[in-house]
Scaffold this motif. Sequence first.
Motif, PDB file in Angstrom:
ATOM      1  N   VAL A  43     -39.017 -95.677 -16.929  1.00 20.02           N
ATOM      2  CA  VAL A  43     -38.114 -95.191 -17.967  1.00 20.02           C
ATOM      3  C   VAL A  43     -36.861 -94.598 -17.339  1.00 20.02           C
ATOM      4  CG1 VAL A  43     -37.850 -93.590 -19.896  1.00 20.02           C
ATOM      5  CG2 VAL A  43     -40.021 -94.762 -19.542  1.00 20.02           C
ATOM      6  N   THR A  44     -35.705 -95.122 -17.754  1.00 12.73           N
ATOM      7  CA  THR A  44     -34.418 -94.615 -17.278  1.00 12.73           C
ATOM      8  C   THR A  44     -33.664 -93.986 -18.442  1.00 12.73           C
ATOM      9  OG1 THR A  44     -33.250 -96.678 -17.761  1.00 12.73           O
ATOM     10  CG2 THR A  44     -34.301 -96.484 -15.574  1.00 12.73           C
ATOM     11  N   MET A  45     -32.647 -93.226 -18.115  1.00 10.49           N
ATOM     12  CA  MET A  45     -31.806 -92.640 -19.148  1.00 10.49           C
ATOM     13  C   MET A  45     -31.163 -93.752 -19.984  1.00 10.49           C
ATOM     14  SD  MET A  45     -31.923 -89.251 -18.683  1.00 10.49           S
ATOM     15  CE  MET A  45     -30.440 -88.282 -18.951  1.00 10.49           C
ATOM     16  N   GLU A  46     -30.788 -94.838 -19.303  1.00  5.33           N
ATOM     17  CA  GLU A  46     -30.156 -95.965 -19.989  1.00  5.33           C
ATOM     18  C   GLU A  46     -31.114 -96.644 -20.959  1.00  5.33           C
ATOM     19  OE1 GLU A  46     -30.110 -95.393 -16.735  1.00  5.33           O
ATOM     20  OE2 GLU A  46     -27.982 -95.106 -16.252  1.00  5.33           O
ATOM     21  N   SER A  47     -32.364 -96.859 -20.514  1.00  2.38           N
ATOM     22  CA  SER A  47     -33.324 -97.529 -21.396  1.00  2.38           C
ATOM     23  C   SER A  47     -33.659 -96.666 -22.607  1.00  2.38           C
ATOM     24  CB  SER A  47     -34.604 -97.897 -20.627  1.00  2.38           C
ATOM     25  OG  SER A  47     -35.320 -96.750 -20.198  1.00  2.38           O
ATOM     26  N   VAL A  48     -33.688 -95.359 -22.423  1.00  2.35           N
ATOM     27  CA  VAL A  48     -33.947 -94.451 -23.545  1.00  2.35           C
ATOM     28  C   VAL A  48     -32.787 -94.495 -24.534  1.00  2.35           C
ATOM     29  CG1 VAL A  48     -34.226 -92.030 -24.198  1.00  2.35           C
ATOM     30  CG2 VAL A  48     -35.501 -92.945 -22.256  1.00  2.35           C
ATOM     31  N   ALA A  49     -31.564 -94.472 -24.017  1.00  2.00           N
ATOM     32  CA  ALA A  49     -30.390 -94.533 -24.894  1.00  2.00           C
ATOM     33  C   ALA A  49     -30.411 -95.817 -25.717  1.00  2.00           C
ATOM     34  CB  ALA A  49     -29.111 -94.455 -24.064  1.00  2.00           C
ATOM     35  N   VAL A  59     -27.079 -89.180 -24.177  1.00  2.00           N
ATOM     36  CA  VAL A  59     -28.326 -88.760 -23.529  1.00  2.00           C
ATOM     37  C   VAL A  59     -28.022 -87.869 -22.329  1.00  2.00           C
ATOM     38  CG1 VAL A  59     -30.443 -89.557 -22.413  1.00  2.00           C
ATOM     39  CG2 VAL A  59     -29.498 -90.843 -24.328  1.00  2.00           C
ATOM     40  N   PHE A  60     -27.038 -88.264 -21.518  1.00  2.00           N
ATOM     41  CA  PHE A  60     -26.709 -87.456 -20.339  1.00  2.00           C
ATOM     42  C   PHE A  60     -26.122 -86.101 -20.727  1.00  2.00           C
ATOM     43  CE2 PHE A  60     -27.138 -91.417 -17.979  1.00  2.00           C
ATOM     44  CZ  PHE A  60     -27.701 -90.976 -16.795  1.00  2.00           C
ATOM     45  N   ARG A  62     -26.726 -84.413 -23.396  1.00  2.00           N
ATOM     46  CA  ARG A  62     -27.765 -83.585 -24.023  1.00  2.00           C
ATOM     47  C   ARG A  62     -28.799 -83.091 -23.015  1.00  2.00           C
ATOM     48  NH1 ARG A  62     -28.996 -82.038 -29.509  1.00  2.00           N
ATOM     49  NH2 ARG A  62     -30.773 -80.709 -29.175  1.00  2.00           N
ATOM     50  N   PHE A  63     -29.221 -83.979 -22.098  1.00  2.00           N
ATOM     51  CA  PHE A  63     -30.365 -83.655 -21.226  1.00  2.00           C
ATOM     52  C   PHE A  63     -30.021 -83.596 -19.745  1.00  2.00           C
ATOM     53  CE2 PHE A  63     -31.934 -85.860 -25.039  1.00  2.00           C
ATOM     54  CZ  PHE A  63     -32.704 -84.852 -25.569  1.00  2.00           C
ATOM     55  N   GLU A  64     -28.834 -83.985 -19.360  1.00  2.00           N
ATOM     56  CA  GLU A  64     -28.311 -83.931 -17.992  1.00  2.00           C
ATOM     57  C   GLU A  64     -28.924 -84.951 -17.038  1.00  2.00           C
ATOM     58  OE1 GLU A  64     -28.115 -80.044 -16.272  1.00  2.00           O
ATOM     59  OE2 GLU A  64     -27.200 -79.178 -18.060  1.00  2.00           O
ATOM     60  N   ASN A  65     -30.257 -84.998 -16.970  1.00  2.00           N
ATOM     61  CA  ASN A  65     -30.912 -85.908 -16.031  1.00  2.00           C
ATOM     62  C   ASN A  65     -32.327 -86.224 -16.524  1.00  2.00           C
ATOM     63  OD1 ASN A  65     -32.534 -83.632 -15.310  1.00  2.00           O
ATOM     64  ND2 ASN A  65     -30.962 -82.991 -13.855  1.00  2.00           N
ATOM     65  N   ARG A  66     -33.053 -87.056 -15.774  1.00  2.00           N
ATOM     66  CA  ARG A  66     -34.402 -87.454 -16.195  1.00  2.00           C
ATOM     67  C   ARG A  66     -35.335 -86.258 -16.305  1.00  2.00           C
ATOM     68  NH1 ARG A  66     -37.551 -90.480 -13.150  1.00  2.00           N
ATOM     69  NH2 ARG A  66     -38.488 -91.804 -14.734  1.00  2.00           N
ATOM     70  N   SER A  67     -35.237 -85.324 -15.352  1.00  2.00           N
ATOM     71  CA  SER A  67     -36.106 -84.141 -15.411  1.00  2.00           C
ATOM     72  C   SER A  67     -35.876 -83.366 -16.701  1.00  2.00           C
ATOM     73  CB  SER A  67     -35.863 -83.227 -14.209  1.00  2.00           C
ATOM     74  OG  SER A  67     -36.317 -83.825 -13.024  1.00  2.00           O
ATOM     75  N   GLY A  68     -34.605 -83.179 -17.059  1.00  2.00           N
ATOM     76  CA  GLY A  68     -34.285 -82.473 -18.298  1.00  2.00           C
ATOM     77  C   GLY A  68     -34.777 -83.219 -19.525  1.00  2.00           C
ATOM     78  N   LEU A  69     -34.639 -84.543 -19.489  1.00  2.00           N
ATOM     79  CA  LEU A  69     -35.111 -85.359 -20.606  1.00  2.00           C
ATOM     80  C   LEU A  69     -36.623 -85.251 -20.752  1.00  2.00           C
ATOM     81  CD1 LEU A  69     -34.812 -87.495 -22.835  1.00  2.00           C
ATOM     82  CD2 LEU A  69     -34.895 -89.238 -21.030  1.00  2.00           C
ATOM     83  N   PHE A  70     -37.343 -85.401 -19.639  1.00  2.00           N
ATOM     84  CA  PHE A  70     -38.801 -85.379 -19.725  1.00  2.00           C
ATOM     85  C   PHE A  70     -39.331 -83.987 -20.060  1.00  2.00           C
ATOM     86  CE2 PHE A  70     -38.630 -89.308 -16.928  1.00  2.00           C
ATOM     87  CZ  PHE A  70     -38.816 -90.154 -18.003  1.00  2.00           C
ATOM     88  N   ALA A  71     -38.634 -82.936 -19.622  1.00  2.00           N
ATOM     89  CA  ALA A  71     -39.030 -81.579 -20.024  1.00  2.00           C
ATOM     90  C   ALA A  71     -38.872 -81.418 -21.537  1.00  2.00           C
ATOM     91  CB  ALA A  71     -38.192 -80.539 -19.280  1.00  2.00           C
ATOM     92  N   ALA A  72     -37.785 -81.977 -22.092  1.00  7.70           N
ATOM     93  CA  ALA A  72     -37.572 -81.910 -23.543  1.00  7.70           C
ATOM     94  C   ALA A  72     -38.611 -82.737 -24.286  1.00  7.70           C
ATOM     95  CB  ALA A  72     -36.161 -82.391 -23.880  1.00  7.70           C
ATOM     96  N   VAL A  73     -39.005 -83.881 -23.712  1.00  2.05           N
ATOM     97  CA  VAL A  73     -40.048 -84.707 -24.328  1.00  2.05           C
ATOM     98  C   VAL A  73     -41.361 -83.934 -24.385  1.00  2.05           C
ATOM     99  CG1 VAL A  73     -41.476 -86.773 -24.023  1.00  2.05           C
ATOM    100  CG2 VAL A  73     -38.999 -86.924 -23.753  1.00  2.05           C
ATOM    101  N   LEU A  74     -41.686 -83.248 -23.294  1.00  2.00           N
ATOM    102  CA  LEU A  74     -42.908 -82.437 -23.281  1.00  2.00           C
ATOM    103  C   LEU A  74     -42.846 -81.347 -24.347  1.00  2.00           C
ATOM    104  CD1 LEU A  74     -43.674 -81.944 -19.472  1.00  2.00           C
ATOM    105  CD2 LEU A  74     -45.174 -83.006 -21.168  1.00  2.00           C
TER     106      LEU A  74
END
Length: 198
Positions: A43-49, A59-60, A62-74
Amino acid sequence: MTDRPLLPLADAAPRERSDAARNRDAVLAAALRLVDEHGVAAVTMESVAEAAGVGKGTVFRRFENRSGLFAAVLDHSEARWQESVMTGEPPLGPGALALDRLLAFGDSRISRTLSHAELFGAASTGHTRSYPVWSFTSLHVQHLLRELDVTGDIPLLAAALLAPMEMPILSQQVRIEKLPLPRIVAAWQDLARRVVGA
């Protein structure tokens, strides 16, 4: 005296625009779906977008990076799970006997922790839960123990029941010791019954 808008509290989160909230929800749902389908590594930021139907910049920002995105998903997934505990169907939700709710809670929590193992790593959380998550689960278990008229140090008994559900312990049991999940759940339920004297 004229009507003036109240100032927000210092620690209050700013109100979110409705389109921003929709985008956030779409991104988080898409990320969780992609993780379930392909695993965290794919899963990439691009694929999520793309899956969410929003721009990559959204996406960037809002969440800055993959770690931020996955923390928000959790966090998002945890909020949905907590809602099912508070208002969902029994036995996890209200309406069942306290012991049945406690046993359903343990089964659900253990399964969720294992199913989110990759997300914990990708979110750079060190395989630990945030204080609000721990607080919610602890207070819920304490409430059920009191409903069951358990005596003793309720906060520490709740902590003893919650400790086996944490990622480091479950990871050791499942990935290193190769214990089957049904055995782990059954052992936790046995521990819960002993604590409540059932």
